[in-house]
Design a protein around this motif. Structure first.
Motif, PDB file in Angstrom:
ATOM      1  N   GLU A  59       0.866  -1.180   0.000  1.00 54.11           N
ATOM      2  CA  GLU A  59       0.000   0.000   0.000  1.00 54.11           C
ATOM      3  C   GLU A  59       0.901   1.228   0.000  1.00 54.11           C
ATOM      4  O   GLU A  59       1.787   1.349   0.853  1.00 54.11           O
ATOM      5  CB  GLU A  59      -0.891   0.016   1.240  1.00 54.11           C
ATOM      6  N   GLU A  60       0.701   2.115  -0.948  1.00 54.12           N
ATOM      7  CA  GLU A  60       1.533   3.313  -1.057  1.00 54.12           C
ATOM      8  C   GLU A  60       1.553   4.105   0.255  1.00 54.12           C
ATOM      9  O   GLU A  60       2.584   4.676   0.624  1.00 54.12           O
ATOM     10  CB  GLU A  60       1.025   4.187  -2.196  1.00 54.12           C
ATOM     11  N   SER A  61       0.478   4.071   0.986  1.00 56.31           N
ATOM     12  CA  SER A  61       0.400   4.824   2.247  1.00 56.31           C
ATOM     13  C   SER A  61       1.330   4.272   3.319  1.00 56.31           C
ATOM     14  O   SER A  61       1.618   4.962   4.302  1.00 56.31           O
ATOM     15  CB  SER A  61      -1.041   4.841   2.765  1.00 56.31           C
ATOM     16  N   THR A  62       1.835   3.031   3.169  1.00 56.06           N
ATOM     17  CA  THR A  62       2.733   2.446   4.167  1.00 56.06           C
ATOM     18  C   THR A  62       4.204   2.672   3.823  1.00 56.06           C
ATOM     19  O   THR A  62       5.075   2.312   4.621  1.00 56.06           O
ATOM     20  CB  THR A  62       2.498   0.926   4.325  1.00 56.06           C
ATOM     21  N   VAL A  63       4.494   3.261   2.657  1.00 62.10           N
ATOM     22  CA  VAL A  63       5.888   3.473   2.243  1.00 62.10           C
ATOM     23  C   VAL A  63       6.491   4.618   3.062  1.00 62.10           C
ATOM     24  O   VAL A  63       6.019   5.746   3.016  1.00 62.10           O
ATOM     25  CB  VAL A  63       5.996   3.770   0.729  1.00 62.10           C
TER      26      VAL A  63
END
Length: 85
Positions: A59-63
């Motif tokens: 998930e891009e939000s966890t990068v």
């Protein structure tokens, strides 16, 4: 990935097909790193193919941090040269 006390997220959807290192935040507050080739980036999900062939959806939000890394160098034929004493 780490510059002057802060993590830096440098990859973009234009990096599909390139080898990257991605550091993601875990629910327990820790981090883990994934290295591989970006296969796709759509709807906030990045798919990274590892060297062993497995695919990881991130998930891009966890990068927390990311960067493009050099390709894996080809293996030498015949292995490593013998060490001299």
């Amino acid at each position: 990935m780490y510059m002057g006390g802060r993590l830096v997220h440098r990859i973009t959807p234009e990096d599909v097909g390139r080898r990257v290192s991605v550091r993601i935040s875990l629910p327990d507050g820790g981090f883990t790193d994934i290295v591989g080739v970006v296969e796709s980036w759509a709807d906030g999900v990045i798919t990274v193919r590892r060297r062993d062939g497995s695919a990881v959806e991130v998930e891009e939000s966890t990068v927390a941090a990311s960067r493009v890394v050099p390709p894996v160098p080809p293996r030498r034929r015949g292995g490593r040269p013998p060490r001299t004493p």
